[in-house]
Write a protein that holds these residues in place. Structure first.
Motif, PDB file in Angstrom:
ATOM      1  N   ALA A  54       0.838  -1.207   0.000  1.00 16.21           N
ATOM      2  CA  ALA A  54       0.000   0.000   0.000  1.00 16.21           C
ATOM      3  C   ALA A  54       0.868   1.249   0.000  1.00 16.21           C
ATOM      4  CB  ALA A  54      -0.921  -0.014   1.213  1.00 16.21           C
ATOM      5  N   ALA A  55       1.924   1.259   0.805  1.00 22.02           N
ATOM      6  CA  ALA A  55       2.806   2.425   0.866  1.00 22.02           C
ATOM      7  C   ALA A  55       3.512   2.655  -0.464  1.00 22.02           C
ATOM      8  CB  ALA A  55       3.833   2.239   1.981  1.00 22.02           C
ATOM      9  N   LEU A  56       3.990   1.585  -1.084  1.00 18.09           N
ATOM     10  CA  LEU A  56       4.685   1.725  -2.360  1.00 18.09           C
ATOM     11  C   LEU A  56       3.749   2.222  -3.456  1.00 18.09           C
ATOM     12  CD1 LEU A  56       6.964  -1.458  -2.387  1.00 18.09           C
ATOM     13  CD2 LEU A  56       7.672   0.914  -2.054  1.00 18.09           C
ATOM     14  N   GLU A  57       2.521   1.747  -3.447  1.00 19.44           N
ATOM     15  CA  GLU A  57       1.587   2.177  -4.483  1.00 19.44           C
ATOM     16  C   GLU A  57       1.147   3.619  -4.276  1.00 19.44           C
ATOM     17  OE1 GLU A  57      -1.351  -0.101  -6.266  1.00 19.44           O
ATOM     18  OE2 GLU A  57      -0.600  -2.030  -5.567  1.00 19.44           O
ATOM     19  N   ILE A  58       0.973   4.021  -3.032  1.00 22.29           N
ATOM     20  CA  ILE A  58       0.655   5.426  -2.762  1.00 22.29           C
ATOM     21  C   ILE A  58       1.823   6.305  -3.206  1.00 22.29           C
ATOM     22  CG2 ILE A  58       0.270   7.121  -0.934  1.00 22.29           C
ATOM     23  CD1 ILE A  58      -1.276   4.965   0.578  1.00 22.29           C
ATOM     24  N   PHE A  59       3.032   5.859  -2.920  1.00 23.55           N
ATOM     25  CA  PHE A  59       4.217   6.593  -3.353  1.00 23.55           C
ATOM     26  C   PHE A  59       4.250   6.720  -4.869  1.00 23.55           C
ATOM     27  CE2 PHE A  59       8.631   5.988  -4.930  1.00 23.55           C
ATOM     28  CZ  PHE A  59       9.097   7.273  -4.677  1.00 23.55           C
ATOM     29  N   ALA A  60       4.035   5.610  -5.570  1.00 26.71           N
ATOM     30  CA  ALA A  60       4.063   5.635  -7.036  1.00 26.71           C
ATOM     31  C   ALA A  60       2.977   6.541  -7.596  1.00 26.71           C
ATOM     32  CB  ALA A  60       3.906   4.218  -7.583  1.00 26.71           C
ATOM     33  N   LEU A  61       1.789   6.495  -7.006  1.00 27.66           N
ATOM     34  CA  LEU A  61       0.674   7.310  -7.483  1.00 27.66           C
ATOM     35  C   LEU A  61       0.981   8.802  -7.341  1.00 27.66           C
ATOM     36  CD1 LEU A  61      -2.250   7.346  -8.546  1.00 27.66           C
ATOM     37  CD2 LEU A  61      -3.016   7.343  -6.162  1.00 27.66           C
ATOM     38  N   PHE A  62       1.408   9.218  -6.157  1.00 26.59           N
ATOM     39  CA  PHE A  62       1.714  10.626  -5.939  1.00 26.59           C
ATOM     40  C   PHE A  62       2.943  11.060  -6.737  1.00 26.59           C
ATOM     41  CE2 PHE A  62      -1.161  10.131  -2.415  1.00 26.59           C
ATOM     42  CZ  PHE A  62      -1.712  11.402  -2.247  1.00 26.59           C
ATOM     43  N   LEU A  63       3.927  10.174  -6.835  1.00 27.36           N
ATOM     44  CA  LEU A  63       5.146  10.489  -7.572  1.00 27.36           C
ATOM     45  C   LEU A  63       4.839  10.768  -9.040  1.00 27.36           C
ATOM     46  CD1 LEU A  63       8.401  10.367  -7.440  1.00 27.36           C
ATOM     47  CD2 LEU A  63       8.088   8.099  -8.445  1.00 27.36           C
ATOM     48  N   LEU A  64       4.106   9.852  -9.667  1.00 29.90           N
ATOM     49  CA  LEU A  64       3.866   9.963 -11.105  1.00 29.90           C
ATOM     50  C   LEU A  64       2.818  11.018 -11.437  1.00 29.90           C
ATOM     51  CD1 LEU A  64       3.948   6.181 -12.059  1.00 29.90           C
ATOM     52  CD2 LEU A  64       5.797   7.847 -12.147  1.00 29.90           C
ATOM     53  N   VAL A  65       1.820  11.174 -10.569  1.00 25.25           N
ATOM     54  CA  VAL A  65       0.756  12.139 -10.858  1.00 25.25           C
ATOM     55  C   VAL A  65       1.196  13.561 -10.551  1.00 25.25           C
ATOM     56  CG1 VAL A  65      -1.548  12.916 -10.174  1.00 25.25           C
ATOM     57  CG2 VAL A  65      -1.135  10.503 -10.640  1.00 25.25           C
ATOM     58  N   PHE A  66       1.780  13.784  -9.367  1.00 23.53           N
ATOM     59  CA  PHE A  66       2.106  15.146  -8.959  1.00 23.53           C
ATOM     60  C   PHE A  66       3.495  15.588  -9.411  1.00 23.53           C
ATOM     61  CE2 PHE A  66      -1.237  14.022  -5.913  1.00 23.53           C
ATOM     62  CZ  PHE A  66      -2.064  15.114  -6.066  1.00 23.53           C
ATOM     63  N   LEU A  67       4.510  14.758  -9.179  1.00 24.43           N
ATOM     64  CA  LEU A  67       5.866  15.144  -9.547  1.00 24.43           C
ATOM     65  C   LEU A  67       6.052  15.181 -11.061  1.00 24.43           C
ATOM     66  CD1 LEU A  67       8.867  15.693  -9.211  1.00 24.43           C
ATOM     67  CD2 LEU A  67       9.209  13.264  -8.715  1.00 24.43           C
ATOM     68  N   VAL A  68       5.589  14.141 -11.735  1.00 19.75           N
ATOM     69  CA  VAL A  68       5.839  14.042 -13.174  1.00 19.75           C
ATOM     70  C   VAL A  68       4.711  14.677 -13.988  1.00 19.75           C
ATOM     71  CG1 VAL A  68       6.280  12.474 -15.097  1.00 19.75           C
ATOM     72  CG2 VAL A  68       7.191  11.944 -12.833  1.00 19.75           C
ATOM     73  N   TYR A  69       3.522  14.112 -13.890  1.00 20.91           N
ATOM     74  CA  TYR A  69       2.445  14.523 -14.799  1.00 20.91           C
ATOM     75  C   TYR A  69       2.003  15.970 -14.602  1.00 20.91           C
ATOM     76  CZ  TYR A  69      -2.162  14.901 -16.875  1.00 20.91           C
ATOM     77  OH  TYR A  69      -3.241  15.335 -17.606  1.00 20.91           O
ATOM     78  N   TYR A  70       1.547  16.307 -13.400  1.00 22.56           N
ATOM     79  CA  TYR A  70       0.994  17.646 -13.191  1.00 22.56           C
ATOM     80  C   TYR A  70       2.079  18.717 -13.299  1.00 22.56           C
ATOM     81  CZ  TYR A  70      -1.970  21.346 -11.419  1.00 22.56           C
ATOM     82  OH  TYR A  70      -2.687  22.508 -11.309  1.00 22.56           O
TER      83      TYR A  70
ATOM     84  N   VAL B  94      -6.923  12.338 -16.439  1.00 22.75           N
ATOM     85  CA  VAL B  94      -5.750  11.479 -16.281  1.00 22.75           C
ATOM     86  C   VAL B  94      -5.539  11.108 -14.819  1.00 22.75           C
ATOM     87  CG1 VAL B  94      -3.241  11.352 -16.560  1.00 22.75           C
ATOM     88  CG2 VAL B  94      -4.643  12.396 -18.343  1.00 22.75           C
ATOM     89  N   ILE B  95      -5.776  12.062 -13.907  1.00 32.04           N
ATOM     90  CA  ILE B  95      -5.626  11.776 -12.477  1.00 32.04           C
ATOM     91  C   ILE B  95      -6.619  10.704 -12.044  1.00 32.04           C
ATOM     92  CG2 ILE B  95      -5.864  12.740 -10.159  1.00 32.04           C
ATOM     93  CD1 ILE B  95      -4.808  15.378 -11.253  1.00 32.04           C
ATOM     94  N   LEU B  96      -7.866  10.827 -12.490  1.00 30.54           N
ATOM     95  CA  LEU B  96      -8.879   9.823 -12.151  1.00 30.54           C
ATOM     96  C   LEU B  96      -8.539   8.470 -12.762  1.00 30.54           C
ATOM     97  CD1 LEU B  96     -12.156  11.940 -12.581  1.00 30.54           C
ATOM     98  CD2 LEU B  96     -11.082  11.204 -10.443  1.00 30.54           C
TER      99      LEU B  96
END
Length: 256
Positions: free
Chosen positions: A53-69, A169-171
């Motif tokens: 769960a922690a790794l997936e939350i990390f990946a989600l926030f990393l890719l959505v906020f750091l990279v995509y947005y 894309v976020i959804l």
């Protein structure tokens, strides 16, 4: 290389000056997974479900906020301010102009991945079964969401509009996370498996645990490559498809 270095250095400087984007890039991907890992470790060694769960939350926030947005805002702002148009009149190629803003996000992706991975190991969460797949999941995911940012920027007028145009894309990314895929009806499961975040999630779990679902039996190092075939193909298809669309639809200057 000198041109890429100059462009990347300029983007790093601008990122450091924008506190909102800097917070999204560094703090958001770290705070939730690290807190979850620390809380989960209080009872002893971390359970596989908690680490997953922690790794997936990390990946989600990393890719959505750091990279995509972050990249979506950068591309929209640079185009609106005619920066991209002016750069095309110089020595920089189109590829260099587009890669320049992405370099800080890609480097931060690697750095933050090392940090979170070190926290997991230090708190007793075990070591990856196949670290290569973990790297492919996050670095490949970063390339995927960077390509999606290029597409979205085509119909994003400015940084303020990115708050709205980024929502689909976020959804889509949230639905693809295994944290939500478990509640998706079976009739939609195969469709959800083809989403970008689903591919990242499966590769990440295969690389760390040797399976796509925490708690299942590990298939071992060699077999993880076989199991990774389908999610890797999905990820590659999204990257190539997004780049093909961006090549014909990306806008270099504001609409007249």
């Amino acid at each position: 290389m000198s041109t890429m270095t100059a462009l990347s250095k300029a983007e790093f400087t601008l990122l450091g000056r924008n506190r909102v984007l800097l917070f999204n890039a560094v703090v958001m991907p770290l705070i939730f997974p690290v807190v979850l890992l620390v809380v989960g470790s209080r009872g002893g060694s971390l359970e596989a479900a908690g680490v997953s769960a922690a790794l997936e939350i990390f990946a989600l926030f990393l890719l959505v906020f750091l990279v995509y947005y972050n990249l979506l805002s950068v591309y929209a702002t640079r185009r609106d301010e005619l920066v991209l148009k002016r750069l095309r009149t110089g020595e920089s190629t189109d590829l260099q102009i587009l890669l320049g803003p992405a370099v800080p996000s890609l480097l931060l992706t690697v750095i933050l991945t090392i940090v979170v991975g070190g926290v997991v190991v230090a708190l007793g969460g075990g070591v990856p079964v196949n670290i290569l797949l973990v790297t492919v999941a996050l670095v490949g995911g970063a390339a995927l969401f960077a390509a999606l940012a290029l597409i979205t920027s085509a119909f994003t007028r400015n940084a303020e509009a990115a708050q709205i145009t980024s929502l689909p894309v976020i959804l889509l990314a949230m639905v693809g996370s295994s944290l939500l895929r478990s509640v998706v009806p079976d009739s939609l499961a195969r469709v959800v498996d083809l989403t970008p975040m689903a591919a990242v999630s499966d590769l990440l779990n295969l690389g760390w645990f040797g399976n796509t679902t925490a708690g299942d039996a590990s298939v071992g190092f060699a077999s993880t490559f076989t199991e990774a075939g389908m999610p890797a193909l999905v990820m590659l298809s999204w990257v190539v498809g997004s780049l093909v669309i961006a090549r014909t639809h990306f806008r270099w200057e504001p609409r007249s």
